[in-house]
Structure formats: C-alpha cells, structure tokens
Design an enzyme around this catalytic site. Structure first.
Site, mmCIF file in Angstrom:
data_model
loop_
_atom_site.group_PDB
_atom_site.id
_atom_site.type_symbol
_atom_site.label_atom_id
_atom_site.label_comp_id
_atom_site.label_asym_id
_atom_site.label_seq_id
_atom_site.Cartn_x
_atom_site.Cartn_y
_atom_site.Cartn_z
ATOM 1 N N PRO A 27 0.987 23.235 -12.896
ATOM 2 C CA PRO A 27 1.021 24.021 -14.138
ATOM 3 C C PRO A 27 -0.337 24.026 -14.853
ATOM 4 O O PRO A 27 -0.749 25.045 -15.389
ATOM 5 C CB PRO A 27 2.093 23.314 -14.976
ATOM 6 C CG PRO A 27 2.990 22.666 -13.965
ATOM 7 C CD PRO A 27 2.116 22.289 -12.806
ATOM 8 N N GLU A 78 -4.668 32.282 -3.644
ATOM 9 C CA GLU A 78 -5.659 31.955 -2.599
ATOM 10 C C GLU A 78 -7.082 32.066 -3.146
ATOM 11 O O GLU A 78 -8.007 32.456 -2.425
ATOM 12 C CB GLU A 78 -5.494 32.870 -1.391
ATOM 13 C CG GLU A 78 -4.255 32.588 -0.592
ATOM 14 C CD GLU A 78 -4.284 31.221 0.069
ATOM 15 O OE1 GLU A 78 -5.341 30.572 0.035
ATOM 16 O OE2 GLU A 78 -3.248 30.808 0.582
HETATM 17 P P1 TGC Z 1 -15.874 20.886 -4.050
HETATM 18 O O1 TGC Z 1 -16.517 19.654 -4.605
HETATM 19 O O2 TGC Z 1 -16.693 22.115 -3.898
HETATM 20 O O3 TGC Z 1 -15.205 20.583 -2.655
HETATM 21 C C1 TGC Z 1 -14.481 19.399 -2.393
HETATM 22 C C2 TGC Z 1 -14.599 19.156 -0.885
HETATM 23 O O4 TGC Z 1 -13.973 20.235 -0.184
HETATM 24 C C3 TGC Z 1 -14.943 20.945 0.616
HETATM 25 N N1 TGC Z 1 -14.610 22.369 0.478
HETATM 26 C C4 TGC Z 1 -14.019 23.048 1.470
HETATM 27 N N2 TGC Z 1 -13.699 22.673 2.720
HETATM 28 C C5 TGC Z 1 -13.108 23.588 3.506
HETATM 29 N N3 TGC Z 1 -12.865 24.845 3.068
HETATM 30 C C6 TGC Z 1 -13.168 25.259 1.839
HETATM 31 N N4 TGC Z 1 -12.888 26.504 1.439
HETATM 32 C C7 TGC Z 1 -13.789 24.344 0.965
HETATM 33 N N5 TGC Z 1 -14.223 24.387 -0.322
HETATM 34 C C8 TGC Z 1 -14.734 23.168 -0.591
HETATM 35 C C9 TGC Z 1 -16.289 20.578 0.020
HETATM 36 O O5 TGC Z 1 -17.305 20.709 0.985
HETATM 37 C C10 TGC Z 1 -16.033 19.151 -0.388
HETATM 38 O O6 TGC Z 1 -16.042 18.360 0.792
HETATM 39 P P2 TGC Z 1 -16.583 16.841 0.757
HETATM 40 O O7 TGC Z 1 -16.324 16.334 2.120
HETATM 41 O O8 TGC Z 1 -18.041 16.939 0.390
HETATM 42 O O9 TGC Z 1 -15.801 16.125 -0.306
HETATM 43 O O10 TGC Z 1 -14.575 21.161 -4.913
HETATM 44 P P3 TGC Z 1 -14.410 21.727 -6.374
HETATM 45 O O11 TGC Z 1 -13.414 20.860 -7.058
HETATM 46 O O12 TGC Z 1 -15.758 21.898 -7.038
HETATM 47 O O13 TGC Z 1 -13.726 23.153 -6.142
HETATM 48 C C11 TGC Z 1 -14.328 24.185 -5.445
HETATM 49 C C12 TGC Z 1 -13.433 25.447 -5.488
HETATM 50 C C13 TGC Z 1 -13.401 26.011 -6.894
HETATM 51 C C14 TGC Z 1 -14.092 26.463 -4.554
HETATM 52 C C15 TGC Z 1 -12.018 25.114 -5.013
HETATM 53 O O14 TGC Z 1 -11.396 24.254 -5.872
HETATM 54 C C16 TGC Z 1 -11.149 26.333 -4.893
HETATM 55 O O15 TGC Z 1 -11.167 26.965 -3.833
HETATM 56 N N6 TGC Z 1 -10.313 26.698 -5.916
HETATM 57 C C17 TGC Z 1 -9.335 27.761 -5.800
HETATM 58 C C18 TGC Z 1 -7.952 27.156 -5.602
HETATM 59 C C19 TGC Z 1 -7.071 28.005 -4.711
HETATM 60 O O16 TGC Z 1 -7.512 28.900 -4.038
HETATM 61 N N7 TGC Z 1 -5.795 27.687 -4.682
HETATM 62 C C20 TGC Z 1 -4.890 28.347 -3.772
HETATM 63 C C21 TGC Z 1 -3.550 27.649 -3.723
HETATM 64 S S1 TGC Z 1 -2.521 28.133 -2.356
HETATM 65 C C22 TGC Z 1 -2.073 29.700 -2.684
HETATM 66 O O17 TGC Z 1 -2.517 30.316 -3.582
HETATM 67 C C23 TGC Z 1 -1.090 30.318 -1.745
HETATM 68 S S2 TGC Z 1 -0.738 31.952 -2.168
HETATM 69 C C24 TGC Z 1 0.453 32.436 -1.080
HETATM 70 C C25 TGC Z 1 -0.091 33.212 0.084
HETATM 71 O O18 TGC Z 1 -1.122 32.827 0.683
HETATM 72 O O19 TGC Z 1 0.497 34.212 0.467
HETATM 73 P P1 FAD Z 2 -6.393 29.735 -13.772
HETATM 74 O O1 FAD Z 2 -7.075 28.825 -12.832
HETATM 75 O O2 FAD Z 2 -5.881 29.173 -15.054
HETATM 76 O O3 FAD Z 2 -7.401 30.929 -14.102
HETATM 77 C C1 FAD Z 2 -7.181 31.870 -15.166
HETATM 78 C C2 FAD Z 2 -8.414 32.797 -15.209
HETATM 79 O O4 FAD Z 2 -9.592 32.010 -15.513
HETATM 80 C C3 FAD Z 2 -8.705 33.474 -13.859
HETATM 81 O O5 FAD Z 2 -9.213 34.766 -14.097
HETATM 82 C C4 FAD Z 2 -9.785 32.589 -13.275
HETATM 83 O O6 FAD Z 2 -10.588 33.263 -12.312
HETATM 84 C C5 FAD Z 2 -10.572 32.234 -14.515
HETATM 85 N N1 FAD Z 2 -11.382 31.037 -14.318
HETATM 86 C C6 FAD Z 2 -10.952 29.763 -14.091
HETATM 87 N N2 FAD Z 2 -11.990 28.945 -13.909
HETATM 88 C C7 FAD Z 2 -13.110 29.705 -14.028
HETATM 89 C C8 FAD Z 2 -14.517 29.456 -13.911
HETATM 90 N N3 FAD Z 2 -14.992 28.249 -13.617
HETATM 91 N N4 FAD Z 2 -15.372 30.488 -14.078
HETATM 92 C C9 FAD Z 2 -14.906 31.751 -14.326
HETATM 93 N N5 FAD Z 2 -13.596 32.045 -14.438
HETATM 94 C C10 FAD Z 2 -12.713 31.036 -14.288
HETATM 95 N N6 FAD Z 2 -0.331 28.037 -5.184
HETATM 96 C C11 FAD Z 2 0.012 27.126 -4.229
HETATM 97 O O7 FAD Z 2 -0.473 25.994 -4.245
HETATM 98 N N7 FAD Z 2 0.892 27.440 -3.238
HETATM 99 C C12 FAD Z 2 1.482 28.659 -3.167
HETATM 100 O O8 FAD Z 2 2.265 28.920 -2.248
HETATM 101 C C13 FAD Z 2 1.157 29.637 -4.161
HETATM 102 N N8 FAD Z 2 1.757 30.859 -4.146
HETATM 103 C C14 FAD Z 2 1.525 31.743 -5.178
HETATM 104 C C15 FAD Z 2 2.258 32.932 -5.238
HETATM 105 C C16 FAD Z 2 2.057 33.811 -6.302
HETATM 106 C C17 FAD Z 2 2.870 35.063 -6.386
HETATM 107 C C18 FAD Z 2 1.072 33.535 -7.279
HETATM 108 C C19 FAD Z 2 0.797 34.504 -8.407
HETATM 109 C C20 FAD Z 2 0.347 32.367 -7.229
HETATM 110 C C21 FAD Z 2 0.576 31.437 -6.186
HETATM 111 N N9 FAD Z 2 -0.088 30.210 -6.135
HETATM 112 C C22 FAD Z 2 0.229 29.277 -5.173
HETATM 113 C C23 FAD Z 2 -0.988 29.817 -7.228
HETATM 114 C C24 FAD Z 2 -2.369 30.448 -7.148
HETATM 115 O O9 FAD Z 2 -3.123 29.855 -6.143
HETATM 116 C C25 FAD Z 2 -3.031 30.273 -8.529
HETATM 117 O O10 FAD Z 2 -2.359 31.149 -9.414
HETATM 118 C C26 FAD Z 2 -4.512 30.567 -8.513
HETATM 119 O O11 FAD Z 2 -5.211 29.589 -7.779
HETATM 120 C C27 FAD Z 2 -5.105 30.650 -9.938
HETATM 121 O O12 FAD Z 2 -4.664 29.613 -10.733
HETATM 122 P P2 FAD Z 2 -4.039 29.896 -12.188
HETATM 123 O O13 FAD Z 2 -3.004 30.959 -12.044
HETATM 124 O O14 FAD Z 2 -3.633 28.600 -12.748
HETATM 125 O O15 FAD Z 2 -5.222 30.529 -13.039
#
Ligand code: TGC
Ligand code: FAD
Length: 404
Positions: free
Chosen positions: A154, A383
């Site tokens: 959350p 993602e």
């Molecule tokens: P940072 O310090 O940059 O990285 C920590 C460690 O991770 C490594 N790393 C990666 N390794 C593999 N692939 C990547 N894409 C990586 N990005 C970073 C990095 O090298 C480091 O490794 P080590 O060994 O040196 O410790 O981490 P940070 O905390 O500064 O964050 C970087 C950031 C913002 C890019 C990362 O937190 C991020 O990608 N945030 C977005 C979160 C996100 O995408 N969440 C998705 C949740 S799942 C989902 O949404 C499913 S949707 C459903 C569907 O797919 O249909």
């Molecule tokens: P926040 O991180 O609160 O961001 C809000 C806004 O602030 C965004 O515009 C963001 O880009 C911006 N922002 C944040 N930080 C910065 C920065 N440093 N600089 C500039 N802008 C910034 N997650 C899972 O783990 N597993 C799943 O299966 C999964 N499925 C999902 C399915 C759906 C339909 C949706 C909508 C989301 C799902 N997610 C899942 C979560 C998804 O990965 C998150 O919603 C996403 O990573 C963004 O997080 P948040 O919604 O908390 O937004």
C-alpha cells in the site's frame, strides 16, 4: 562486347485498393515459420475464445481465470519461454508474439499469462529449490495451479526497497506479517510469491494460499483491467518452513529481475492492443458515412490512420529488435525500459486516436477501443510507471540515478 548495364530494380506498382497495416509493413517477412505458427495459433484462440466473451467479462468485472488458465496451459502458453518442468522452452520472440496476440484480445488476458509465467513461474524457476520447482512448475505450466507475485505494498509502489512486509525467524520456521497491494491473480492463486524484509535483507517466499493467516481480498470498482483479478494480500502471522523460502533470492535484485521478464512481454503486448484499435478504426472509417462519403475518404481521417500505422509499425519493429537481441545474448534492464516506455505510450496514443475516429460509438463497449484505452492506463503504471522507465533510461545515459 559484354554489356555491363545493370537492370533496373523491380519496383512494385503502388497498391490502389485497401490494404492492412500488417501487409503494408510486410510483418510476415519479419517472422520465421515457427513464429508465424505460434502467432496464428494464439490469434485463433483469441478470436474463438476471448473475442466473443471479453466485452461481457469486462462489463461484469469478471474473468473465468481458472478455466482460462487450463486452456492457456493446454496450448503451452504458461511459462512458455522457460525450460524444463513441463514448459515449452520457446524463444523470447515467440513468447513476445504470444503476448501480442493475447493483448490484442485484452490486456487482462495477457496479464494473467504474464504474472503466471514471467513473474510467479520465473521466480520459482530462477530462484527456487529443486523441490519447489518440482512441486509447482509442472502444475502451473498446465494451468492447474495459478500463481501471483506480491511486491507492491500500500505504501511502496515505485519504491519497493521500502517494503514493510516482514519475515522473522521462529526456530526453523519463518513468520510473515504485512500486506501487498494491487496483486494480479491474487484471489485465484494457489501460490503467492511474496517478497519480504528479513534481518539479512529482502527474501522471497512461495506461500501456499491455504496457509493459515493468508488472505486475499479482491479489489473491485476498477475502471481499467476489469477482466483481470486484482487483489490485496494480507499476511497475518503466516508460518512457513524454511523450505518455502526461495534459496536463490538474496536481495531486491531478485524480484527486480523477474520484472524484466514481464516488462518484456508488455513491450510486445502493448503492440497487440494498438493493432486491435487500429484495425477497428480502419474498418469503421471504411464503413461509416458522413457528408455522403466514408469518413475514411477525408484527409484528416487518413492522416490519423497513416500516423497510427507508422507508430504501430515502429513499436512492432522495436519489440522485434529487442526480442531478437534477447534471444541472441540477453537484454539489459534499461533496454527493456526503452521498449516498455515507448510501446505503451504509443499504444495509448493509438487507442485515443482510434476512439476519435469511432466518434460516439468509440465510447461504448460494442467496440474494443475504449476498453483497450482504459486497460492501457494500468499497463502504463504497472511493471514500472512511465516515469520510472524514463529515469532508468536517464540513469543509463548519464550514469546518475535520479530516483531519490
Ligand atoms: P537499485 O539500488 O537500483 O537496485 C537494487 C538492486 O537491483 C538491481 N536492479 C535490477 N536487477 C535486475 N533487473 C532490474 N530491472 C533491476 N533494477 C535494479 C540493481 O543492480 C541492484 O543490484 P545490487 O546487486 O547492486 O544490489 O534499486 P532502487 O531501490 O534504487 O530502485 C530502482 C527502481 C526504481 C528502478 C526499481 O525499484 C523499480 O523498478 N521500481 C518500479 C517497481 C515496479 O516496477 N513494480 C512492479 C511490481 S509487479 C507488477 O506491477 C505486475 S503488473 C501485472 C502484469 O505484469 O501484468
Ligand atoms: P506510486 O509509486 O505511488 O507513484 C505515483 C506517481 O508518482 C506515479 O506517476 C509515479 O511515476 C510517480 N513517482 C514516484 N516516484 C517518483 C520519482 N522518484 N520521480 C518521479 N515520479 C515519481 N504489483 C505487484 O507487485 N504485483 C502485481 O501483480 C501487480 N499487479 C497490478 C495490477 C494492476 C491492475 C495495477 C494497476 C497495478 C499492479 N501492481 C502490481 C502494482 C504496480 O506495480 C504499481 O501500481 C506501480 O509500481 C506504481 O506504484 P503505485 O501505484 O504505488 O504508484
């Protein structure tokens, strides 16, 4: 004397009758026989099984996820790019093309497959023990078991490093407490891959969802991804043996590397949603008459159709380029970010323009365009948001991280 004259290159005469974007772009020539076969199989499934039902599922906010998982599994689409344990072991391009066709049906269907194969199964495949792989992967690839992936919380979305879900030692066991938010497949999952903070750093756990203390609550009232199960996971003193911990996952790097796989599927998937919008707009433009002529005969409509075709084609080429590179020697995370940022952004643009061509009809569920447009808002956010992918690319270009 021997003539050195070079014969003029053969220039096909311009096409006068209507064509399709894929024919114009010569898409078939970009794929090999096996890739075309996989594409056609998934396209046929979408046409026969998804297209007739999806508007109803979307309106009702439902998805028959269990039935669909078995059907998708029987075609080898779950974890299809993984090797062994009943998985098909296809190329990255073949997996991408399957995602493209599934998302031409609906982003929710591609999400079901992405989360199952690229997040939950990939996490087990890459970081699980042999026992965990044997226990879960064969039934997950067949669609008999569904997986979800709990990273987001959350209060921690873009910044998962701050997660509060905690796993603490209790003798040989672990006790998990916390909450995960927005979790795809959450309420229908048999196994949840849960990422939690421990004294040694971030670790992953394969949590059977019938473990006491585990609960999943469906999130309703979504205006996007309505044909997809999205849930909150609650972990209240969930006791697990150490054998539930993924032994290969030793830091945040593990869940982030799973994201690369799912993001790659979206690079292709978004192109599928865009294609469906473009094809719908084209068909409408040919048949809808105003001022005594088809609206497709007006220059302003043709400009929209031409621009949409260009962006669709560029997005498809980028996806294929990244897919070929992944198959050759892998992709860096920032290369995946290039594809996700561009292709989702352009797909949303195409969906919005297609909607204008359909006029008022475009806002109804009778056509797929508004559904795709609404879905793509989630795809833009999950993602990794477009802002996160911009910053990943910015970091790669400048060497400076601007996240914090
Ligand atoms: P940072 O310090 O940059 O990285 C920590 C460690 O991770 C490594 N790393 C990666 N390794 C593999 N692939 C990547 N894409 C990586 N990005 C970073 C990095 O090298 C480091 O490794 P080590 O060994 O040196 O410790 O981490 P940070 O905390 O500064 O964050 C970087 C950031 C913002 C890019 C990362 O937190 C991020 O990608 N945030 C977005 C979160 C996100 O995408 N969440 C998705 C949740 S799942 C989902 O949404 C499913 S949707 C459903 C569907 O797919 O249909
Ligand atoms: P926040 O991180 O609160 O961001 C809000 C806004 O602030 C965004 O515009 C963001 O880009 C911006 N922002 C944040 N930080 C910065 C920065 N440093 N600089 C500039 N802008 C910034 N997650 C899972 O783990 N597993 C799943 O299966 C999964 N499925 C999902 C399915 C759906 C339909 C949706 C909508 C989301 C799902 N997610 C899942 C979560 C998804 O990965 C998150 O919603 C996403 O990573 C963004 O997080 P948040 O919604 O908390 O937004």
């Amino acid at each position: 004397m021997v003539s050195t004259a070079i014969s003029a290159p053969k220039t096909p005469s311009p096409k006068v009758g209507p064509t399709t974007p894929d024919v114009l772009l010569r898409v078939d020539g970009l794929l090999d026989e096996e890739e075309r076969q996989i594409r056609d199989t998934v396209r046929a499934l979408v046409r026969s099984r998804i297209a007739p039902e999806i508007a109803g599922w979307y309106e009702a906010g439902e998805l028959p996820a269990r039935d669909l998982a078995v059907e998708l599994g029987s075609l080898g689409l779950l974890g299809m790019h993984l090797r062994g344990y009943g998985c098909a072991g296809t190329s990255a391009v073949a997996y991408g093309l399957a995602c493209l066709e599934l998302e031409a049906g609906d982003s929710g269907i591609r999400s079901l497959v992405s989360v199952q194969g690229s997040l939950a199964m990939f996490a087990l495949h890459a970081f699980g023990s042999e026992e965990q792989k044997e226990q879960w992967l064969p039934q997950m690839s067949a669609g008999r078991a569904i997986g979800c992936f709990g990273l987001t919380e959350p209060d921690f979305g873009s910044d998962p490093a701050g997660m509060r879900t905690r796993a603490t030692r209790s003798g040989d066991d672990w006790i998990l407490n916390g909450a995960k938010m927005w979790i795809t497949n959450g309420s229908v999952a048999d196994v949840a891959i849960v990422w939690a903070r421990t004294d040694e750093g971030i670790r992953g756990f394969a949590v059977p969802t019938d473990t006491p203390g585990f609960a999943a609550h469906a999130i309703t009232s979504k205006m996007s991804l309505r044909a997809s199960v999205t849930s909150e996971l609650v972990l209240d003193d969930v006791r697990l043996p150490d054998s539930a911990r993924l032994p290969g996952a030793t830091s945040l790097r593990a869940p982030l590397s799973c994201l690369n796989e799912a993001r790659f599927g979206i690079v292709f998937g978004a192109v599928g949603a865009a294609r469906d919008c473009l094809e719908t707009a084209l068909a409408y433009a040919r048949s809808r008459t105003q001022f005594d002529r088809p609206i497709g005969g007006f220059q302003l409509t043709q400009q929209k159709l031409a621009d949409m075709t260009l962006e669709y084609g560029k997005a498809l080429l980028l996806a294929l380029h990244l897919g070929r590179a992944k198959d050759a020697d892998g992709l860096r995370p920032e290369q995946v970010s290039l594809g996700k940022l561009n292709n989702v952004r352009e797909a949303i643009g195409i969906a919005r323009t297609a909607r204008t061509i359909l006029g008022a009809s475009g806002i109804t569920g009778e056509y797929p365009v508004m559904r795709h447009a609404n879905n793509l808002e989630s795809v833009l956010t999950y993602e990794g948001t477009s802002e996160m992918h911009t910053l990943v690319i910015g970091q790669a270009l400048t060497g400076t991280a601007a996240f914090r």
